[in-house]
Design an enzyme around this catalytic site. Sequence first.
Site, mmCIF file in Angstrom:
data_model
loop_
_atom_site.group_PDB
_atom_site.id
_atom_site.type_symbol
_atom_site.label_atom_id
_atom_site.label_comp_id
_atom_site.label_asym_id
_atom_site.label_seq_id
_atom_site.Cartn_x
_atom_site.Cartn_y
_atom_site.Cartn_z
ATOM 1 N N HIS A 108 0.752 -1.306 -0.009
ATOM 2 C CA HIS A 108 -0.024 0.027 -0.145
ATOM 3 C C HIS A 108 0.824 1.421 -0.070
ATOM 4 O O HIS A 108 0.127 2.338 -0.446
ATOM 5 C CB HIS A 108 -0.867 0.180 1.014
ATOM 6 C CG HIS A 108 -2.136 -1.014 1.045
ATOM 7 N ND1 HIS A 108 -2.582 -1.401 -0.447
ATOM 8 C CD2 HIS A 108 -3.048 -1.383 1.954
ATOM 9 C CE1 HIS A 108 -3.560 -1.963 0.220
ATOM 10 N NE2 HIS A 108 -4.072 -2.178 1.417
ATOM 11 N N HIS A 175 -9.613 2.793 -0.164
ATOM 12 C CA HIS A 175 -9.368 1.857 0.859
ATOM 13 C C HIS A 175 -10.671 2.189 1.725
ATOM 14 O O HIS A 175 -10.669 1.695 2.975
ATOM 15 C CB HIS A 175 -8.018 1.680 1.543
ATOM 16 C CG HIS A 175 -7.922 0.088 1.956
ATOM 17 N ND1 HIS A 175 -8.535 0.000 3.025
ATOM 18 C CD2 HIS A 175 -6.774 -0.585 1.404
ATOM 19 C CE1 HIS A 175 -7.847 -1.358 3.307
ATOM 20 N NE2 HIS A 175 -6.978 -1.780 2.459
ATOM 21 N N GLU A 312 -11.824 -2.032 -3.700
ATOM 22 C CA GLU A 312 -10.568 -1.458 -4.110
ATOM 23 C C GLU A 312 -10.514 -1.677 -5.511
ATOM 24 O O GLU A 312 -9.870 -2.580 -5.882
ATOM 25 C CB GLU A 312 -9.621 -1.687 -3.283
ATOM 26 C CG GLU A 312 -9.518 -1.959 -1.782
ATOM 27 C CD GLU A 312 -8.498 -2.810 -1.098
ATOM 28 O OE1 GLU A 312 -7.417 -2.714 -1.580
ATOM 29 O OE2 GLU A 312 -8.697 -3.393 -0.233
HETATM 30 C C1 BGC Z 1 -5.468 -6.054 1.747
HETATM 31 C C2 BGC Z 1 -5.443 -6.687 2.918
HETATM 32 C C3 BGC Z 1 -4.913 -5.937 4.056
HETATM 33 C C4 BGC Z 1 -5.731 -4.654 4.056
HETATM 34 C C5 BGC Z 1 -4.954 -3.686 5.064
HETATM 35 C C6 BGC Z 1 -6.005 -4.706 1.947
HETATM 36 O O1 BGC Z 1 -6.213 -3.832 0.763
HETATM 37 O O2 BGC Z 1 -5.927 -6.654 0.595
HETATM 38 O O3 BGC Z 1 -4.898 -7.981 2.702
HETATM 39 O O4 BGC Z 1 -4.907 -6.400 5.413
HETATM 40 O O5 BGC Z 1 -5.533 -3.980 2.883
HETATM 41 O O6 BGC Z 1 -5.946 -3.041 6.043
#
Ligand code: BGC
Length: 347
Positions: A108, A175, A312
């Site tokens: 991320h 998210h 997402e």
């Molecule tokens: C992921 C998860 C992750 C989360 C974090 C999501 O986009 O797919 O695996 O734990 O983000 O909060």
Amino acid sequence: MGITITSAPFGTTAAGEAVTCWTMKNAAGTEVGILDYGCTVQRILVPTREGRRIDVALGYDDLRGYEAGSCYFGAFVGRYANRIKGAAFELNGRRYALEKNDGENHLHGVYTAQVFDGAAERDALVFRRVSPDGEEGYPGTLTFEVRYRLTEDNALEIEYVGRTDADTVVNFTNHTYFNLNGAGDILGHKMTICADRFTEGDAETLPTGRILEVAGTPMDFRAGRVIGADIAADFEQLKLAGGYDHNFILNGEAGTLRMMAAAESGESGLRMEAFTTQPAMQLYTGNFVHMDAAPFGKGGVRYPRYAGFCLESQHYPCSPNFPAFPTTVLRPGEEYREKTVYRFISK
Ligand code: BGC
């Protein structure tokens, strides 16, 4: 009346930067709050049929929560959403190392913790940032904006536009965790996903490279499926991830705005329809959410596991390491542009 956009202080970061919360409201009474801290969607208040307003987005009441939290509530995510295996990739024959922030992998990125330059421009909220060459290990100076619009028919539109001065990889997403009841878990919500296929995940939620059909499995949301119906089924993909945490390959042509998913709750009577230009969508059902220590959620609530679902819109995960996946490479002279729309309907 049109859309009104106002702003108010939302505290100061630990590093001393002032943070602003921008609020967009429409005539129907829908209200969206966005922080310039990470371009975070802090709240989405949607009127129900009975005239109540439900906050359908999980998050925190104050900035400390966003600074300390680790769930990416409401976050705009970049430079590269989702996991990159081994926190490294090759581009043009050169290896780039990223921060290992998820075991041995990269997840991320750092945009969530930065204060953007925000401005109201006509009916849109625009946040700009220049991500320097080498930030997080990625090549190329990436100059981009994140645009939010609220429409009179209760749609939150999110658009990303970016340019680079050297070859790089880009994969932005949002998210936000949705809960159309504004409380409890989302296991009773009915979900539709416009995808015939998904990328198989391994025990670390990394893609194996294999593309699987949803037909005949608990991953088949094409005709609508209650999220909780099979979430605990004896199905390897769900057991590995502790629920849904999978990247669905959206039907239809990437680059054109088409429906990606819809969700509804009989309890509140709220429905959400989501559209995107992106090739894929990660459905994440908050498998790792459980607040046994501060920061707690809005109103001091300890969000339980499965408290919200994220839709997402993004590329396939770890694409820089899977040449068979659609490319995420952005080159000088090209424009990165993607749009996603979340529209709310009270029935
Ligand atoms: C992921 C998860 C992750 C989360 C974090 C999501 O986009 O797919 O695996 O734990 O983000 O909060």
